[in-house]
Motif scaffolding. Structure first.
Motif, PDB file in Angstrom:
ATOM      1  N   ILE A  83     -25.780 -20.393  12.220  1.00  0.00           N
ATOM      2  CA  ILE A  83     -26.412 -19.130  12.438  1.00  0.00           C
ATOM      3  C   ILE A  83     -25.600 -18.309  12.115  1.00  0.00           C
ATOM      4  O   ILE A  83     -25.451 -16.637  12.416  1.00  0.00           O
ATOM      5  CB  ILE A  83     -26.064 -19.060  13.975  1.00  0.00           C
ATOM      6  N   GLY A  84     -24.155 -18.431  11.679  1.00  0.00           N
ATOM      7  CA  GLY A  84     -23.342 -17.243  11.388  1.00  0.00           C
ATOM      8  C   GLY A  84     -23.806 -16.359   9.811  1.00  0.00           C
ATOM      9  O   GLY A  84     -25.042 -16.446   9.537  1.00  0.00           O
ATOM     10  N   ARG A  85     -23.480 -14.934  10.390  1.00  0.00           N
ATOM     11  CA  ARG A  85     -23.396 -14.497   8.804  1.00  0.00           C
ATOM     12  C   ARG A  85     -22.584 -13.825   8.007  1.00  0.00           C
ATOM     13  O   ARG A  85     -21.952 -12.784   7.134  1.00  0.00           O
ATOM     14  CB  ARG A  85     -24.490 -13.300   9.855  1.00  0.00           C
ATOM     15  N   PRO A 111     -27.032 -14.309   0.036  1.00  0.00           N
ATOM     16  CA  PRO A 111     -26.650 -13.741   0.760  1.00  0.00           C
ATOM     17  C   PRO A 111     -28.070 -13.499   2.644  1.00  0.00           C
ATOM     18  O   PRO A 111     -27.341 -13.436   3.516  1.00  0.00           O
ATOM     19  CB  PRO A 111     -25.978 -12.151   1.133  1.00  0.00           C
ATOM     20  N   LYS A 112     -29.095 -13.791   2.303  1.00  0.00           N
ATOM     21  CA  LYS A 112     -30.224 -13.098   3.110  1.00  0.00           C
ATOM     22  C   LYS A 112     -30.748 -14.362   3.743  1.00  0.00           C
ATOM     23  O   LYS A 112     -30.840 -14.703   4.825  1.00  0.00           O
ATOM     24  CB  LYS A 112     -31.521 -12.587   2.275  1.00  0.00           C
ATOM     25  N   LEU A 113     -30.176 -15.401   3.630  1.00  0.00           N
ATOM     26  CA  LEU A 113     -30.540 -16.597   4.288  1.00  0.00           C
ATOM     27  C   LEU A 113     -31.652 -16.889   4.527  1.00  0.00           C
ATOM     28  O   LEU A 113     -32.404 -17.641   3.145  1.00  0.00           O
ATOM     29  CB  LEU A 113     -29.620 -16.834   4.957  1.00  0.00           C
ATOM     30  N   TYR A 114     -32.222 -17.161   5.682  1.00  0.00           N
ATOM     31  CA  TYR A 114     -33.171 -17.385   5.563  1.00  0.00           C
ATOM     32  C   TYR A 114     -34.528 -16.154   5.082  1.00  0.00           C
ATOM     33  O   TYR A 114     -35.694 -17.089   4.829  1.00  0.00           O
ATOM     34  CB  TYR A 114     -33.810 -17.399   6.985  1.00  0.00           C
ATOM     35  N   GLU A 115     -33.856 -15.147   5.103  1.00  0.00           N
ATOM     36  CA  GLU A 115     -35.289 -14.233   4.236  1.00  0.00           C
ATOM     37  C   GLU A 115     -34.854 -14.927   2.728  1.00  0.00           C
ATOM     38  O   GLU A 115     -35.856 -13.565   2.448  1.00  0.00           O
ATOM     39  CB  GLU A 115     -34.664 -12.826   4.726  1.00  0.00           C
ATOM     40  N   GLY A 116     -34.259 -15.075   1.822  1.00  0.00           N
ATOM     41  CA  GLY A 116     -33.754 -15.270   0.603  1.00  0.00           C
ATOM     42  C   GLY A 116     -34.708 -15.942   0.247  1.00  0.00           C
ATOM     43  O   GLY A 116     -34.986 -17.117   0.913  1.00  0.00           O
ATOM     44  N   ARG A 117     -34.652 -15.786  -1.232  1.00  0.00           N
ATOM     45  CA  ARG A 117     -35.949 -17.278  -1.893  1.00  0.00           C
ATOM     46  C   ARG A 117     -35.386 -17.612  -3.031  1.00  0.00           C
ATOM     47  O   ARG A 117     -34.965 -17.151  -3.942  1.00  0.00           O
ATOM     48  CB  ARG A 117     -37.551 -16.587  -2.020  1.00  0.00           C
ATOM     49  N   THR A 122     -33.615 -24.210  -8.984  1.00  0.00           N
ATOM     50  CA  THR A 122     -32.136 -24.622  -7.918  1.00  0.00           C
ATOM     51  C   THR A 122     -32.918 -25.653  -7.235  1.00  0.00           C
ATOM     52  O   THR A 122     -33.481 -25.926  -6.337  1.00  0.00           O
ATOM     53  CB  THR A 122     -32.072 -23.134  -6.903  1.00  0.00           C
ATOM     54  N   LEU A 123     -31.774 -26.215  -7.065  1.00  0.00           N
ATOM     55  CA  LEU A 123     -31.674 -27.616  -6.062  1.00  0.00           C
ATOM     56  C   LEU A 123     -30.812 -27.492  -5.009  1.00  0.00           C
ATOM     57  O   LEU A 123     -31.877 -27.631  -3.816  1.00  0.00           O
ATOM     58  CB  LEU A 123     -30.543 -28.604  -6.841  1.00  0.00           C
ATOM     59  N   THR A 124     -30.039 -26.367  -4.819  1.00  0.00           N
ATOM     60  CA  THR A 124     -29.386 -25.904  -3.911  1.00  0.00           C
ATOM     61  C   THR A 124     -29.279 -24.921  -2.800  1.00  0.00           C
ATOM     62  O   THR A 124     -28.411 -24.191  -4.008  1.00  0.00           O
ATOM     63  CB  THR A 124     -28.116 -27.259  -2.921  1.00  0.00           C
ATOM     64  N   TRP A 125     -28.269 -24.321  -1.975  1.00  0.00           N
ATOM     65  CA  TRP A 125     -27.952 -23.547  -2.183  1.00  0.00           C
ATOM     66  C   TRP A 125     -26.659 -23.908  -0.270  1.00  0.00           C
ATOM     67  O   TRP A 125     -26.952 -24.232   0.198  1.00  0.00           O
ATOM     68  CB  TRP A 125     -28.870 -22.314  -0.927  1.00  0.00           C
ATOM     69  N   ALA A 126     -25.823 -23.575  -0.738  1.00  0.00           N
ATOM     70  CA  ALA A 126     -24.510 -24.017  -0.003  1.00  0.00           C
ATOM     71  C   ALA A 126     -23.531 -22.759   0.827  1.00  0.00           C
ATOM     72  O   ALA A 126     -23.099 -21.675  -0.642  1.00  0.00           O
ATOM     73  CB  ALA A 126     -23.355 -24.850  -0.600  1.00  0.00           C
ATOM     74  N   ARG A 127     -22.557 -22.996   1.784  1.00  0.00           N
ATOM     75  CA  ARG A 127     -21.713 -21.587   1.947  1.00  0.00           C
ATOM     76  C   ARG A 127     -20.728 -23.079   2.914  1.00  0.00           C
ATOM     77  O   ARG A 127     -20.791 -23.569   2.716  1.00  0.00           O
ATOM     78  CB  ARG A 127     -23.073 -21.174   3.866  1.00  0.00           C
ATOM     79  N   SER A 128     -19.413 -22.709   2.743  1.00  0.00           N
ATOM     80  CA  SER A 128     -18.491 -23.074   3.078  1.00  0.00           C
ATOM     81  C   SER A 128     -17.614 -22.193   3.214  1.00  0.00           C
ATOM     82  O   SER A 128     -16.958 -20.493   3.200  1.00  0.00           O
ATOM     83  CB  SER A 128     -17.383 -23.779   1.997  1.00  0.00           C
ATOM     84  N   THR A 163     -20.239 -25.596   5.321  1.00  0.00           N
ATOM     85  CA  THR A 163     -20.791 -25.117   6.595  1.00  0.00           C
ATOM     86  C   THR A 163     -22.981 -25.065   6.733  1.00  0.00           C
ATOM     87  O   THR A 163     -23.252 -24.892   7.547  1.00  0.00           O
ATOM     88  CB  THR A 163     -20.498 -23.460   7.760  1.00  0.00           C
ATOM     89  N   GLY A 164     -22.928 -25.606   5.367  1.00  0.00           N
ATOM     90  CA  GLY A 164     -24.167 -25.750   5.552  1.00  0.00           C
ATOM     91  C   GLY A 164     -24.075 -25.890   4.132  1.00  0.00           C
ATOM     92  O   GLY A 164     -24.232 -25.329   2.883  1.00  0.00           O
ATOM     93  N   ILE A 165     -25.576 -27.010   3.434  1.00  0.00           N
ATOM     94  CA  ILE A 165     -26.044 -27.090   2.482  1.00  0.00           C
ATOM     95  C   ILE A 165     -27.535 -27.231   2.094  1.00  0.00           C
ATOM     96  O   ILE A 165     -28.234 -28.302   3.348  1.00  0.00           O
ATOM     97  CB  ILE A 165     -25.390 -28.584   1.416  1.00  0.00           C
ATOM     98  N   ASP A 166     -28.735 -26.284   2.001  1.00  0.00           N
ATOM     99  CA  ASP A 166     -29.796 -26.673   1.835  1.00  0.00           C
ATOM    100  C   ASP A 166     -30.541 -27.285   0.545  1.00  0.00           C
ATOM    101  O   ASP A 166     -30.234 -26.356  -0.739  1.00  0.00           O
ATOM    102  CB  ASP A 166     -30.643 -25.170   2.463  1.00  0.00           C
ATOM    103  N   GLY A 167     -31.341 -27.346   0.536  1.00  0.00           N
ATOM    104  CA  GLY A 167     -32.461 -28.160  -0.285  1.00  0.00           C
ATOM    105  C   GLY A 167     -33.402 -28.905  -0.519  1.00  0.00           C
ATOM    106  O   GLY A 167     -34.172 -28.457   0.831  1.00  0.00           O
ATOM    107  N   ASN A 168     -33.826 -29.408  -1.080  1.00  0.00           N
ATOM    108  CA  ASN A 168     -35.809 -30.171  -0.595  1.00  0.00           C
ATOM    109  C   ASN A 168     -36.505 -28.920  -0.218  1.00  0.00           C
ATOM    110  O   ASN A 168     -37.228 -29.382   0.152  1.00  0.00           O
ATOM    111  CB  ASN A 168     -35.034 -31.181  -0.199  1.00  0.00           C
TER     112      ASN A 168
END
Length: 558
Positions: A83-85, A111-117, A122-128, A163-168
């Motif tokens: 939930i961080g920004r 940077p939009k995270l949930y609102e981004g596409r 693209t295989l993954t998006w990630a933050r640290s 702090t998060g890796i999103d894919g699939n």
């Protein structure tokens, strides 16, 4: 192979240790074998941490790009949770070369995270985030010509924490099942693991970059053994409980592969030179030293000193076995009896460490088994099945559910929910949560309730007819039918009960499946650890000189 009744207990799943089957180690084995080449193509980051970087990855004929957006650390809205920004780094793993337009799209969408596409490749998006104190400490030391102090590095073991890796498919990323058959990241979790590895590469390069800007000619490069020692941090919370619920085929297949690899390792034939046992002894020595040097403090799990003491017992008994083998008085497959004899006499984590190291005796078999972790996880029902057959499956596969206490107040103490302020699931007492929708898969109660209605129905009736009368059972019936006969798909636990420890299941994902070391728990639910601890550097992979036994790294000498 161990029975589901033994292996699927939560405390047993939590004891499973990193092994050659773990996703991080599988990735390193393949990358080293195929001599993947990772190069930095661009690094335009200013003294405040603002800018971009871009890495190129050549993997057995495939090309990937890892672009990075780097930010100045900011305390506002900074959190290790999803939930961080505010993060110090955001990046993505993308197939092929990335055009300037692609980079600009990433800059707008990521940077939009949930609102981004994400773009289709693209295989993954990630933050640290940086590990603030250790990161700055290392920069200061290197800038003024000194190596960072080992004692400090050993406390954290990373410069950045994932702090998060999103894919699939998340945020529009490429679906896992759409990966080509010869895709080097085709097996489960491999794209996520390569992303985490690239975070580690970037973190080390960023420290070195700041040290050069700050120290100029006085700055020195970090010693390679120090960079190998450091991994990338990882924090996990209750969301992994839902991963286990939603990926039962992956859980079953991974545990099956794990058990098969152990079985092959235990059956290794040993000649009078005792060579496999000597190799096992050397690996045990590494594990014992790593546990002795582990500074992490554990709450729900055993202190590393306890595990190290029991590993030392195993090591002494292995010496005796080596003596018998060399004297010609041992069975040609002595590890079968040796590993069984220690079960229950040493701490489960020590025993699981031994079993994980036994897998190293059959590397080719283990690597081959890991390649079978390509799994279609869609669950489909069979409406034509008879009620009698469905009830047989329920009784055969879910006997454990009928043995649980599902009616006492303690057994129904908690509910799983999502709060208004957090995207991650939480677990809280029912009386405090109120009317929140229960998000948890209450598998044992669903099974028992289904069986009660099945018992009252005509056994010749089809499942389709039964569900017309009992539509609330549709989800659990589909799950039961789709997973019929698979031994390891669901933990044998009541996740609503007061005595259930969520960290047990989180640790199976973190430690056993992902391959995270030093995974310590907080409040019985959150875990923090380090991944790629001791892993090869890109130059080791490219040259083919990576140590195949890089895990359990000893602290480098000052």
């Amino acid at each position: 192979m161990r029975s589901p009744a033994t292996l699927m207990r939560p405390e047993m799943l939590a004891a499973i240790q990193p092994s050659r089957i773990s996703a991080s180690r599988t990735l390193m084995a393949r990358a080293s074998d195929q001599r993947w080449q990772i190069t930095c193509e661009d690094f335009a980051i200013d003294e405040r941490g603002r800018g971009t970087a871009r890495y190129s990855i050549e993997a057995n004929g495939w090309h990937f790009t890892f672009p990075i957006l780097s930010f100045e650390p900011c305390g506002r809205e900074r959190t290790g949770r999803i939930i961080g920004r505010s993060w110090d780094m955001m990046g993505g793993l993308i197939e092929g070369k990335l055009s300037p337009a692609g980079i600009e799209q990433l800059r707008q969408e990521l940077p939009k995270l949930y609102e981004g596409r994400a773009t289709p490749k693209t295989l993954t998006w990630a933050r640290s985030n940086r590990s603030g104190r250790l990161f700055d400490l290392a920069v200061d030391h290197l800038a003024f010509g000194r190596q960072p102090p080992i004692a400090e590095l050993g406390r954290t073991c990373y410069f950045m924490r994932n702090t998060g890796i999103d894919g699939n498919g998340t945020f529009g990323t490429k679906s896992f099942l759409a990966f080509a058959p010869d895709h080097p990241l085709r097996a489960s979790l491999q794209a996520q693991m390569l992303t985490a590895y690239m975070m580690r590469v970037f973190a080390g390069d960023l420290v070195q970059h700041f040290a050069r800007m700050k120290g100029g000619a006085a700055a020195v490069a970090m010693q390679p053994e120090l960079r190998r020692f450091l991994g990338v941090g990882n924090g996990s919370a209750l969301g992994l409980m839902f991963f286990v619920n939603n990926h039962p085929r992956l859980i079953d297949r991974w545990l099956t592969v794990h058990e098969e690899a152990i079985a092959h390792g235990r059956l290794v034939r040993v000649g009078t030179d005792a060579a496999p046992l000597v190799q096992l002894a050397a690996l045990l020595d590494k594990a014992i030293l790593a546990r002795r040097q582990d500074r992490a403090e554990y709450e729900a799990f055993a202190p590393s000193s306890t595990v190290a003491d029991d590993l030392a017992i195993i090591r002494r008994e292995l010496d005796l076995l080596i003596g018998r083998v060399r004297a010609g008085s041992a069975d040609p497959t002595p590890l079968v009896e040796f590993t069984a004899s220690l079960d229950g006499r040493v701490h489960p984590e020590a025993h699981e460490t031994l079993l994980s190291l036994v897998i190293e005796l059959v590397p080719d078999i283990a690597d081959g088994l890991a390649q079978t972790l390509v799994i279609d996880e869609e669950l489909a029902g069979r409406p034509e099945m008879s009620i009698a057959r469905l009830r047989d499956i329920v009784q055969a596969d879910y006997g454990w559910a009928f043995d649980l206490d599902l009616v006492s107040e303690r057994s129904q103490r908690y509910v799983w929910y999502k709060s208004r302020t957090a995207e991650e699931p939480r677990r809280g007492p029912r009386e405090e949560i109120g009317d929140a929708h229960n998000l948890g898969l209450d598998l044992p109660r669903l099974v028992v309730a289904l069986d009660r209605d099945l018992a009252a129905a005509d056994p010749r009736l089809s499942v389709a007819r039964f569900l017309m009368a009992h539509p609330l059972h549709r989800q659990v019936v589909t799950r039961i039918q789709a997973l019929a006969g698979l031994p390891y798909h669901s933990p044998h636990a009541d996740i609503m009960a007061e005595d259930f420890v969520p960290a047990h299941i989180t640790r199976l994902l973190n430690v056993g499946i992902h391959g995270i070391d030093k995974a310590r728990d907080f409040l019985n639910r959150n875990l923090r650890g380090v991944i790629f601890h001791g892993a090869p550097m890109p130059e080791d992979l490219a040259s083919g000189s990576a140590d195949p036994h890089w895990f359990y790294p000893p602290e480098p000498r000052a």
